[in-house]
Design a protein around this motif. Structure first.
Motif, PDB file in Angstrom:
ATOM      1  N   GLU A 129       0.827  -1.206   0.000  1.00  0.00           N
ATOM      2  CA  GLU A 129       0.000   0.000   0.000  1.00  0.00           C
ATOM      3  C   GLU A 129       0.865   1.262   0.000  1.00  0.00           C
ATOM      4  O   GLU A 129       0.474   2.284  -0.562  1.00  0.00           O
ATOM      5  N   GLY A 177      -0.527   2.768  -3.010  1.00  0.00           N
ATOM      6  CA  GLY A 177      -1.699   3.451  -2.501  1.00  0.00           C
ATOM      7  C   GLY A 177      -2.840   2.460  -2.383  1.00  0.00           C
ATOM      8  O   GLY A 177      -2.646   1.240  -2.541  1.00  0.00           O
ATOM      9  N   SER A 178      -4.028   2.944  -2.135  1.00  0.00           N
ATOM     10  CA  SER A 178      -5.168   2.043  -1.965  1.00  0.00           C
ATOM     11  C   SER A 178      -6.388   2.454  -2.777  1.00  0.00           C
ATOM     12  O   SER A 178      -7.415   1.769  -2.747  1.00  0.00           O
ATOM     13  N   GLU A 179      -6.277   3.565  -3.497  1.00  0.00           N
ATOM     14  CA  GLU A 179      -7.435   4.079  -4.244  1.00  0.00           C
ATOM     15  C   GLU A 179      -7.532   3.470  -5.635  1.00  0.00           C
ATOM     16  O   GLU A 179      -6.519   3.150  -6.272  1.00  0.00           O
ATOM     17  N   ALA A 180      -8.755   3.297  -6.106  1.00  0.00           N
ATOM     18  CA  ALA A 180      -8.982   2.781  -7.454  1.00  0.00           C
ATOM     19  C   ALA A 180      -8.582   3.828  -8.490  1.00  0.00           C
ATOM     20  O   ALA A 180      -8.617   5.035  -8.226  1.00  0.00           O
ATOM     21  N   ASP A 181      -8.197   3.376  -9.682  1.00  0.00           N
ATOM     22  CA  ASP A 181      -7.795   4.300 -10.741  1.00  0.00           C
ATOM     23  C   ASP A 181      -9.019   4.755 -11.534  1.00  0.00           C
ATOM     24  O   ASP A 181     -10.165   4.477 -11.150  1.00  0.00           O
ATOM     25  N   VAL A 218      -8.578  -1.332  -8.444  1.00  0.00           N
ATOM     26  CA  VAL A 218      -7.735  -1.072  -7.280  1.00  0.00           C
ATOM     27  C   VAL A 218      -6.309  -1.536  -7.590  1.00  0.00           C
ATOM     28  O   VAL A 218      -6.081  -2.301  -8.534  1.00  0.00           O
TER      29      VAL A 218
END
Length: 433
Positions: A184, A188-192, A197
């Motif tokens: 992470e 990171g952890s955010e979807a594109d 994800v």
């Protein structure tokens, strides 16, 4: 054909008499009753997997151990144990169901109501919702899965608590969580913009309930050796990468067959920072493979395949996808235990099969299909160490305890773990090949 246990007993006696045995075994200690391993572990104060394919693997300190069973079971001859098991089964009737894994010894499997791989058996248990007890003659993670999928009123019993799985133990929840945190930090952890994800966790069925729950809680899924490709497709639809654990070989062989380049499949060593990889390698990764393996299937080699082809021109070589990549590449086909069984059953003409999977299953296929020549690629008899710790004595003991109204060796998964694990298992059920 003699059972694996009977053959090992003969080899042991031949060696004791200084005779040359026709076939060797990786450990003559396999001839002893598993209660001797239980006693040795208690004396040493540390758990171990016992003789067999996993004998060199290091068991975690928290590995369950089996207390000594009553002497009457350890001392009873096989014929007596057989009769006692039959009598207990008759008394219990539909109150109990016995599940036997393909890799179990014949002396145990003969008493099973259902025979199959871990997921087939967990599903088989669902067909018996009125059974008060599910006796799982397999290993610990299988009993956990049965407990997750069964009702709260049903007790899942593992005849020998020391029947674990060294592969499953190679990925523990703390190491996986630490890996996830490091990933992470990079991804990171955010979807594109496409809604994907950075990474999806995928655990093989051969893993603890805690790891199944981890996958359920982090958008991941469970796979079996028969639906691994379908599951990876599912994961790639939702994420840019996959973290696959605990078996590197199943992950590598499956992803390679799907066209993922080897250079995009870095190996994660949980004892090293970033798993022993650079950030650049992890950025480019499609499948991050955990450094785990099955000690049974790691025994198979390309040299064994070459020897089989030399000795039996035209032989059909089938191996399990837990085998190393070069072995899978050299075989005629690779697939789950169910795939192997179906391939043998589908042969309409007498055929020679060299099979790369656990010896108990191979021997049973040879006995079931005498029109074919069927043998194990590995010439050394070396069964799964932990499956072999289930012995008719333990099965007789747990059944007779049930008859007496006592439940022993119950496997229970904590409710919070059950919830997440069930999510991951249900996703797997929905991802049909």
């Amino acid at each position: 054909m003699s059972s694996v246990n009977a053959t090992i007993q003969l080899i042991t006696r031949a060696e004791a008499e200084s005779s040359s045995a026709a076939q060797g075994t990786c450990s003559t200690d396999l001839a002893a009753g598993p209660w001797e391993y239980d006693a040795a572990e208690a004396a040493a104060g540390t758990p171990a997997y016992g003789p067999g394919a996993s004998s060199a693997d290091v068991a975690p300190a928290a590995t369950p151990r089996q207390a000594q069973i009553p002497a009457e079971y350890k001392q009873a001859p096989e014929a007596e144990l057989h009769e006692r098991i039959l009598a207990a089964k008759q008394t219990l009737g539909d109150r109990a169901v016995i599940l036997g894994h393909f890799y179990q010894r014949d002396e145990v499997v003969r008493h099973a109501d259902f025979i199959g791989d871990s997921f087939q058996l967990a599903n088989a248990a669902l067909t018996r919702p009125d059974a008060e007890a599910i006796i799982f003659c397999g290993v610990h993670f299988m009993a956990e899965t049965a407990d997750i999928l069964s009702t709260d009123a049903q007790a899942v019993i593992l005849p020998n608590l020391a029947a674990g799985c060294s592969m499953a133990d190679m990925a523990d929840i703390d190491s996986v969580q630490e890996c996830w945190e490091q990933l992470e930090e990079i991804y990171g952890s955010e979807a594109d913009s496409e809604g994907k994800v950075p990474v999806i966790p995928v655990t093989y069925m051969n893993s603890s309930a805690a790891l199944k729950a981890f996958c359920g809680e982090h958008g991941g899924i469970v796979c079996t050796s028969s639906n691994a490709a379908t599951v990876l497709e599912w994961a790639f639809e939702r994420g840019r990468r996959v973290l696959f654990f605990p078996d590197q070989h199943l992950g590598r062989n499956t992803a390679k067959a799907m066209g993922v380049p080897l250079e995009q499949m870095p190996l994660w060593n949980p004892r090293k920072e970033l798993g022993g990889n650079s950030e650049e390698a992890l950025e480019d990764a499609r499948v991050i493979l955990w450094q785990g393996f099955c000690s049974v299937h790691k025994r198979f080699t390309v040299a064994q395949i070459e020897k089989a082809r030399e000795d039996y021109p035209g032989v059909t070589v089938i191996v399990h996808p837990e085998c190393p990549m070069d072995v899978v590449d050299a075989a005629d086909s690779a697939g789950s235990t169910d795939h192997i069984r179906k391939a043998v059953a589908a042969a309409t003409e007498p055929t020679t099969f060299a099979i790369g999977t656990e010896i108990n299953m191979v021997n049973r296929l040879a006995a079931e299909y005498p029109q074919h020549t069927i043998f194990c690629l590995d010439p050394v008899i070396c069964p799964c160490s932990t499956m072999y710790r289930i012995h008719p004595a333990y099965l007789a003991w747990v059944l007779e305890e049930l008859v007496a109204g006592r439940v022993v060796n119950r496997i229970e998964v904590e409710p919070d773990v059950q919830q997440g694990a069930r999510v991951a298992l249900e996703r797997m059920l929905a991802a049909r090949p």
